[in-house]
Design a protein around this motif. Structure first.
Motif, PDB file in Angstrom:
ATOM      1  N   GLY A 288       0.714  -1.431   0.072  1.00 38.46           N
ATOM      2  CA  GLY A 288      -0.170  -0.271   0.051  1.00 38.46           C
ATOM      3  C   GLY A 288       0.500   1.398  -0.471  1.00 38.46           C
ATOM      4  N   LEU A 289       0.261   2.703  -0.154  1.00 33.69           N
ATOM      5  CA  LEU A 289       1.220   3.851  -0.070  1.00 33.69           C
ATOM      6  C   LEU A 289       1.076   4.168   1.259  1.00 33.69           C
ATOM      7  CD1 LEU A 289      -0.453   5.388  -2.822  1.00 33.69           C
ATOM      8  CD2 LEU A 289       1.798   3.913  -3.051  1.00 33.69           C
ATOM      9  N   TYR A 290       1.980   5.011   2.054  1.00 32.46           N
ATOM     10  CA  TYR A 290       1.373   5.663   3.295  1.00 32.46           C
ATOM     11  C   TYR A 290       0.995   6.571   2.880  1.00 32.46           C
ATOM     12  CZ  TYR A 290       3.021   7.413   7.496  1.00 32.46           C
ATOM     13  OH  TYR A 290       2.294   7.514   9.412  1.00 32.46           O
ATOM     14  N   ILE A 291      -0.407   6.487   3.803  1.00 37.84           N
ATOM     15  CA  ILE A 291      -1.825   7.456   4.283  1.00 37.84           C
ATOM     16  C   ILE A 291      -2.213   7.804   5.845  1.00 37.84           C
ATOM     17  CG2 ILE A 291      -2.635   7.485   1.294  1.00 37.84           C
ATOM     18  CD1 ILE A 291      -5.151   5.376   2.900  1.00 37.84           C
ATOM     19  N   GLY A 292      -1.429   6.653   6.216  1.00 35.38           N
ATOM     20  CA  GLY A 292      -1.548   6.915   8.182  1.00 35.38           C
ATOM     21  C   GLY A 292      -2.677   6.029   8.041  1.00 35.38           C
ATOM     22  N   SER A 293      -3.139   4.796   7.426  1.00 33.55           N
ATOM     23  CA  SER A 293      -4.468   4.022   7.565  1.00 33.55           C
ATOM     24  C   SER A 293      -4.468   3.462   9.163  1.00 33.55           C
ATOM     25  CB  SER A 293      -4.157   3.119   6.455  1.00 33.55           C
ATOM     26  OG  SER A 293      -3.219   2.850   5.929  1.00 33.55           O
ATOM     27  N   ARG A 294      -5.358   3.109   9.661  1.00 31.53           N
ATOM     28  CA  ARG A 294      -5.606   2.416  10.850  1.00 31.53           C
ATOM     29  C   ARG A 294      -6.312   1.304  10.630  1.00 31.53           C
ATOM     30  NH1 ARG A 294      -1.960   3.770  14.236  1.00 31.53           N
ATOM     31  NH2 ARG A 294      -1.684   6.245  14.546  1.00 31.53           N
ATOM     32  N   THR A 295      -7.449   1.955  10.125  1.00 29.86           N
ATOM     33  CA  THR A 295      -8.553   0.906  10.071  1.00 29.86           C
ATOM     34  C   THR A 295      -9.196   0.442   8.704  1.00 29.86           C
ATOM     35  OG1 THR A 295     -10.097   2.804   8.867  1.00 29.86           O
ATOM     36  CG2 THR A 295     -10.325   2.655  11.245  1.00 29.86           C
ATOM     37  N   PRO A 296      -9.728  -1.094   8.320  1.00 28.84           N
ATOM     38  CA  PRO A 296      -9.613  -1.385   7.440  1.00 28.84           C
ATOM     39  C   PRO A 296      -9.988  -1.152   6.587  1.00 28.84           C
ATOM     40  CG  PRO A 296     -10.439  -3.461   9.191  1.00 28.84           C
ATOM     41  CD  PRO A 296     -10.805  -1.506   9.989  1.00 28.84           C
ATOM     42  N   PRO A 297     -11.073  -0.428   6.319  1.00 27.14           N
ATOM     43  CA  PRO A 297     -11.289   0.400   5.160  1.00 27.14           C
ATOM     44  C   PRO A 297     -10.217   1.753   4.589  1.00 27.14           C
ATOM     45  CG  PRO A 297     -13.570   0.821   6.860  1.00 27.14           C
ATOM     46  CD  PRO A 297     -12.171   0.075   6.982  1.00 27.14           C
ATOM     47  N   GLU A 298      -9.344   2.302   5.989  1.00 34.24           N
ATOM     48  CA  GLU A 298      -8.434   2.755   5.005  1.00 34.24           C
ATOM     49  C   GLU A 298      -6.645   2.133   4.805  1.00 34.24           C
ATOM     50  OE1 GLU A 298      -9.143   6.467   8.554  1.00 34.24           O
ATOM     51  OE2 GLU A 298      -7.901   5.479   8.630  1.00 34.24           O
ATOM     52  N   ILE A 299      -7.273   1.176   5.515  1.00 35.11           N
ATOM     53  CA  ILE A 299      -5.853  -0.261   4.576  1.00 35.11           C
ATOM     54  C   ILE A 299      -6.030  -0.326   3.247  1.00 35.11           C
ATOM     55  CG2 ILE A 299      -4.592  -1.913   5.095  1.00 35.11           C
ATOM     56  CD1 ILE A 299      -4.978  -1.209   7.980  1.00 35.11           C
ATOM     57  N   ALA A 300      -7.053  -0.806   2.845  1.00 34.48           N
ATOM     58  CA  ALA A 300      -8.170  -1.492   2.026  1.00 34.48           C
ATOM     59  C   ALA A 300      -7.643   0.207   1.105  1.00 34.48           C
ATOM     60  CB  ALA A 300      -9.079  -1.562   1.566  1.00 34.48           C
ATOM     61  N   VAL A 301      -8.213   1.365   1.086  1.00 41.09           N
ATOM     62  CA  VAL A 301      -7.246   2.139   0.065  1.00 41.09           C
ATOM     63  C   VAL A 301      -6.141   2.690  -0.277  1.00 41.09           C
ATOM     64  CG1 VAL A 301      -7.595   4.821  -0.041  1.00 41.09           C
ATOM     65  CG2 VAL A 301     -10.245   3.594   0.660  1.00 41.09           C
ATOM     66  N   SER A 302      -5.454   2.482   1.095  1.00 46.19           N
ATOM     67  CA  SER A 302      -4.122   2.378   0.508  1.00 46.19           C
ATOM     68  C   SER A 302      -3.525   1.294  -0.262  1.00 46.19           C
ATOM     69  CB  SER A 302      -3.846   2.441   2.205  1.00 46.19           C
ATOM     70  OG  SER A 302      -1.746   1.704   1.984  1.00 46.19           O
ATOM     71  N   ILE A 303      -3.904   0.702  -0.176  1.00 41.61           N
ATOM     72  CA  ILE A 303      -3.467  -1.036  -0.728  1.00 41.61           C
ATOM     73  C   ILE A 303      -4.779  -1.033  -2.683  1.00 41.61           C
ATOM     74  CG2 ILE A 303      -3.690  -3.177  -1.517  1.00 41.61           C
ATOM     75  CD1 ILE A 303      -4.219  -3.585   1.445  1.00 41.61           C
ATOM     76  N   MET A 304      -5.486  -0.260  -2.565  1.00 39.49           N
ATOM     77  CA  MET A 304      -5.863  -0.289  -4.214  1.00 39.49           C
ATOM     78  C   MET A 304      -5.207   1.138  -4.660  1.00 39.49           C
ATOM     79  SD  MET A 304      -8.598  -1.935  -5.618  1.00 39.49           S
ATOM     80  CE  MET A 304      -8.976  -1.962  -7.184  1.00 39.49           C
ATOM     81  N   ALA A 305      -5.236   1.900  -3.813  1.00 38.69           N
ATOM     82  CA  ALA A 305      -4.583   3.186  -5.065  1.00 38.69           C
ATOM     83  C   ALA A 305      -3.362   2.977  -4.984  1.00 38.69           C
ATOM     84  CB  ALA A 305      -4.305   4.124  -3.114  1.00 38.69           C
ATOM     85  N   GLU A 306      -2.656   2.085  -4.824  1.00 37.58           N
ATOM     86  CA  GLU A 306      -0.988   1.555  -4.874  1.00 37.58           C
ATOM     87  C   GLU A 306      -1.225   0.398  -5.896  1.00 37.58           C
ATOM     88  OE1 GLU A 306       3.036  -0.054  -3.130  1.00 37.58           O
ATOM     89  OE2 GLU A 306       1.874  -1.266  -2.897  1.00 37.58           O
ATOM     90  N   LEU A 307      -2.174  -0.221  -6.033  1.00 38.41           N
ATOM     91  CA  LEU A 307      -2.566  -1.013  -7.116  1.00 38.41           C
ATOM     92  C   LEU A 307      -3.093  -0.703  -8.077  1.00 38.41           C
ATOM     93  CD1 LEU A 307      -4.768  -4.607  -6.134  1.00 38.41           C
ATOM     94  CD2 LEU A 307      -4.355  -3.642  -8.436  1.00 38.41           C
ATOM     95  N   LEU A 308      -4.233   0.229  -8.446  1.00 34.26           N
ATOM     96  CA  LEU A 308      -4.391   0.675  -9.460  1.00 34.26           C
ATOM     97  C   LEU A 308      -3.084   1.869 -10.211  1.00 34.26           C
ATOM     98  CD1 LEU A 308      -7.668   1.831  -8.269  1.00 34.26           C
ATOM     99  CD2 LEU A 308      -7.353   0.339 -10.368  1.00 34.26           C
ATOM    100  N   ALA A 309      -2.069   1.951  -9.066  1.00 33.93           N
ATOM    101  CA  ALA A 309      -1.188   3.346  -9.811  1.00 33.93           C
ATOM    102  C   ALA A 309      -0.016   2.020 -11.196  1.00 33.93           C
ATOM    103  CB  ALA A 309      -0.283   4.064  -8.519  1.00 33.93           C
ATOM    104  N   VAL A 310       0.046   0.704 -10.215  1.00 29.30           N
ATOM    105  CA  VAL A 310       0.705  -0.079 -11.116  1.00 29.30           C
ATOM    106  C   VAL A 310       0.034   0.002 -11.879  1.00 29.30           C
ATOM    107  CG1 VAL A 310       2.527  -2.212 -10.925  1.00 29.30           C
ATOM    108  CG2 VAL A 310       2.300  -1.033  -8.857  1.00 29.30           C
ATOM    109  N   LYS A 311      -0.853  -0.517 -12.413  1.00 27.55           N
ATOM    110  CA  LYS A 311      -2.104  -1.078 -12.782  1.00 27.55           C
ATOM    111  C   LYS A 311      -1.783  -0.185 -14.207  1.00 27.55           C
ATOM    112  CE  LYS A 311      -6.957  -1.720 -14.270  1.00 27.55           C
ATOM    113  NZ  LYS A 311      -6.688  -1.127 -14.621  1.00 27.55           N
TER     114      LYS A 311
END
Length: 347
Positions: A288-311
């Motif tokens: 994931g990307l570092y966005i200070g995420s702590r909760t499952p939804p925030e961590i999912a945003v972090s992972i999805m943002a990195e995944l889409l950027a790579v895609k």
């Protein structure tokens, strides 16, 4: 959720099979800023029904007005149509910075050809579709690589099977990430052999499998349009999945965990499973990307943002990675250490 291009083609094929008049619209060129990339498609039915998009909405409205509400659905050969040539037109149709958009309009494409194209996409094949402008001839064949371009005589577009995501682990984070991935057009498979997790899976639209992760990854057969993310925190499950995924052409392989856990994981994969440094370099972890995420939804945003950027082929700076960002913050002096000594002692 089905990939938007496949949804457009499937819907259009259904309309044409029912004998309805309809038009396929494709973005073939852009100049300056454009709301949608080359190769984007939409379908317009004779009564104004629309699926897909070629802009932010204004051009779709104009096409509906020209060819559906006015009862003037075009006939004959495919033709090109440009928007945004003048500054006034660019402003009217919401094309920023004077952008220009050129579209290919295909009246009443053949229903059988569209059906064959959709069937090939459903079978996981990458397909090349070529339209010859001088006579409207359409050819379709399997492609080796994606492409989208136009010449004075021909417009070529490539349609691929949906991007696929395989998640290892069916916990709360997987549910959030699955929801985001489905809305982003991915086909999602979730693997979890643990009955206490798999038994409570609650996201419709994703396929749940309960085999061991290495077997599931092998059966999944990751390709260049596939991503694999390990989410269990259990080395017995995550390591097996990563071992298979890192030896595949998957465009994205990641695993959740702390910096310490990530270092231990890489050491295990190298020492016990013999993965080479080049293979381990492909592993994105902590994911994931570092966005200070702590909760499952925030961590999912972090992972999805990195995944889409790579895609999408975006080269992400190292400073956005979780490891680099946390290393940087850890190296910074605490607020107290920046105070005068007396104030720091009193703080």
């Amino acid at each position: 959720m089905e990939h938007v291009d496949v949804m457009v083609l499937r819907t259009l094929a259904g309309w044409r099979a029912q004998g309805r008049r309809a038009m396929l619209v494709t973005v073939v060129r852009t100049w300056g800023s454009s709301p949608r990339p080359v190769g984007s498609v939409m379908a317009l039915r004779e009564d104004g029904a629309v699926v897909g998009s070629v802009s932010g909405g204004c051009i779709e409205d104009d096409l509906i007005h020209r060819h559906a509400q006015a009862g003037a659905m075009p006939e004959g050969l495919p033709r090109l149509l440009s928007y945004g040539v003048s500054a006034d037109e660019a402003h009217r149709f919401g094309l920023p910075c004077g952008g220009t958009l050129e579209l290919l309009l295909e009246p009443d494409p053949d229903a059988e050809q569209l059906g064959a194209l959709v069937s090939a996409l459903d079978a996981g094949r990458l397909m090349r579709r070529s339209v010859r402008l001088r006579d409207g001839h359409v050819s379709q064949s399997e492609a080796a690589t994606p492409e989208a371009h136009a010449t004075p005589d021909e417009v070529v577009n490539t349609f691929g099977p949906a991007y696929r995501l395989l998640l290892i682990g069916a916990g709360a984070l997987a549910e959030c990430l699955t929801t985001m991935a489905l809305f982003s057009g991915f086909t999602v498979t979730v693997c979890d052999p643990r009955p206490e997790y798999a038994g409570h899976w609650g996201v419709d639209g994703a396929r749940l499998v309960r085999g061991m992760p290495d077997d599931v990854v092998a059966a999944f057969r990751p390709d260049a349009r596939s991503a694999v993310v390990a989410l269990t925190h259990d080395p017995k499950l995550d390591d097996l999945a990563l071992l298979e995924a890192l030896q595949s052409p998957a465009f994205y392989v990641g695993a959740i965990g702390s910096r310490r856990n990530d270092a231990a994981r890489r050491a295990r994969l190298a020492e016990h499973f013999g993965l080479a440094p080049a293979q381990l370099q492909r592993l994105r972890g902590p994911v994931g990307l570092y966005i200070g995420s702590r909760t499952p939804p925030e961590i999912a945003v972090s992972i999805m943002a990195e995944l889409l950027a790579v895609k999408n082929g975006i080269a992400l700076p190292q400073s956005l990675s979780v490891r680099e960002a946390k290393n940087q913050y850890a190296a910074q002096p605490s607020p107290a250490s920046c105070m005068p000594e007396a104030l720091a002692a009193a703080a």
